[in-house]
Scaffold this motif. Structure first.
Motif, mmCIF file in Angstrom:
data_model
loop_
_atom_site.group_PDB
_atom_site.id
_atom_site.type_symbol
_atom_site.label_atom_id
_atom_site.label_comp_id
_atom_site.label_asym_id
_atom_site.label_seq_id
_atom_site.Cartn_x
_atom_site.Cartn_y
_atom_site.Cartn_z
ATOM 1 N N LEU A 55 -2.727 56.199 10.302
ATOM 2 C CA LEU A 55 -2.930 56.489 8.886
ATOM 3 C C LEU A 55 -3.734 57.750 8.636
ATOM 4 N N VAL A 56 -4.717 58.019 9.500
ATOM 5 C CA VAL A 56 -5.591 59.168 9.260
ATOM 6 C C VAL A 56 -5.692 60.117 10.458
ATOM 7 N N GLY A 57 -5.134 59.740 11.594
ATOM 8 C CA GLY A 57 -5.136 60.626 12.760
ATOM 9 C C GLY A 57 -6.330 60.474 13.676
ATOM 10 N N ARG A 63 -16.590 62.199 11.390
ATOM 11 C CA ARG A 63 -17.616 63.162 11.814
ATOM 12 C C ARG A 63 -17.738 64.342 10.861
ATOM 13 N N THR A 64 -16.713 64.550 10.057
ATOM 14 C CA THR A 64 -16.715 65.706 9.164
ATOM 15 C C THR A 64 -16.417 65.250 7.737
ATOM 16 N N ALA A 65 -16.701 66.136 6.794
ATOM 17 C CA ALA A 65 -16.366 65.848 5.394
ATOM 18 C C ALA A 65 -14.853 65.655 5.244
ATOM 19 N N GLN A 66 -14.073 66.402 6.007
ATOM 20 C CA GLN A 66 -12.615 66.276 5.949
ATOM 21 C C GLN A 66 -12.162 64.881 6.421
ATOM 22 N N GLN A 67 -12.774 64.366 7.484
ATOM 23 C CA GLN A 67 -12.424 63.036 7.967
ATOM 24 C C GLN A 67 -12.858 61.957 6.977
ATOM 25 N N LYS A 68 -14.029 62.129 6.356
ATOM 26 C CA LYS A 68 -14.463 61.172 5.339
ATOM 27 C C LYS A 68 -13.487 61.169 4.165
ATOM 28 N N ALA A 73 -8.909 58.947 0.944
ATOM 29 C CA ALA A 73 -7.555 59.160 0.424
ATOM 30 C C ALA A 73 -6.596 58.083 0.935
ATOM 31 N N MET A 74 -6.728 57.702 2.195
ATOM 32 C CA MET A 74 -5.888 56.642 2.761
ATOM 33 C C MET A 74 -6.122 55.329 2.027
ATOM 34 N N ALA A 75 -7.389 54.971 1.828
ATOM 35 C CA ALA A 75 -7.705 53.720 1.131
ATOM 36 C C ALA A 75 -7.209 53.762 -0.314
ATOM 37 N N THR A 143 4.363 58.173 3.433
ATOM 38 C CA THR A 143 2.959 58.443 3.136
ATOM 39 C C THR A 143 2.151 58.735 4.395
ATOM 40 N N PHE A 144 2.491 58.059 5.480
ATOM 41 C CA PHE A 144 1.741 58.174 6.735
ATOM 42 C C PHE A 144 2.707 58.531 7.868
ATOM 43 N N PRO A 145 3.030 59.810 8.054
ATOM 44 C CA PRO A 145 4.074 60.213 9.010
ATOM 45 C C PRO A 145 3.779 59.924 10.473
ATOM 46 N N ARG A 146 2.541 59.611 10.833
ATOM 47 C CA ARG A 146 2.246 59.239 12.231
ATOM 48 C C ARG A 146 2.791 57.842 12.559
#
Length: 174
Positions: A55-57, A63-68, A73-75, A143-146
């Motif tokens: 869902l998020v990779g 660890r980063t603002a991007q990951q947060k 966004a996923m939730a 929505t979640f291509p992985r």
């Protein structure tokens, strides 16, 4: 028919004997998820289990603002269950509740772990015309291509069944 939470749990428990397509119980496979579908009267219950990497990779504490932001966004996207899961339109189903569980969605995610965090999602719909409920279009792949496959188990008025969904086959019918 008015259903209680206990009857929904009973229907979900009936799913346990259906053979899983994903392999050994508790298998953590990137790209794969499981979805349990239960139809009990006018209640449609979905239980999603997936590694967060789908869902998020990532599966570690952000660890980063991007990951947060990716976790938020996923939730937020999954909370829009009616856009992710599309039951038969004639059944006129509306979302009643969405519950998302993962250690990484806690206010203070654990800093350490085994590196294999999952997400468990519970989605409940109420259907005005449950007799017309025949299938669900699953929009998770777009929505979640992985995500590459979803192993589905269904328990409903016509018995139990299992199927495997993919980006090419996104509809489960019963």
């Amino acid at each position: 028919m008015n259903t209680s939470p206990w009857s929904c749990l009973l229907v979900m428990a009936c799913l346990l004997p259906v053979p899983a397509l994903a392999g050994p119980p508790g298998a953590h496979v990137h790209g794969a998820a499981s979805l349990q579908v239960a139809v009990d009267g006018n209640t449609l219950s979905l239980q999603l289990e997936t590694p967060l990497a789908n869902l998020v990779g990532f599966e570690h504490a952000p660890r980063t603002a991007q990951q947060k932001q990716a976790l938020r966004a996923m939730a937020d996207r999954l909370r829009q269950a009616g856009e992710i899961f599309t039951p038969t339109p004639a059944a006129r189903c509306t979302t009643v509740s969405v519950e998302l569980e993962s250690p990484l969605l806690q206010p203070s995610p654990p800093a350490e772990g085994d590196g294999h965090a999952d997400l468990d999602g519970s989605f409940v719909f109420r259907c005005e015309n449950a007799a017309a409920l025949r299938d669900i279009e699953v929009g998770l792949f777009a929505t979640f291509p992985r995500l590459r496959r979803i192993d589905v188990q269904v328990a409903g008025p016509r018995g139990q069944s299992a199927a495997r969904l993919s980006p090419q086959q996104r509809r489960i019918s019963w």
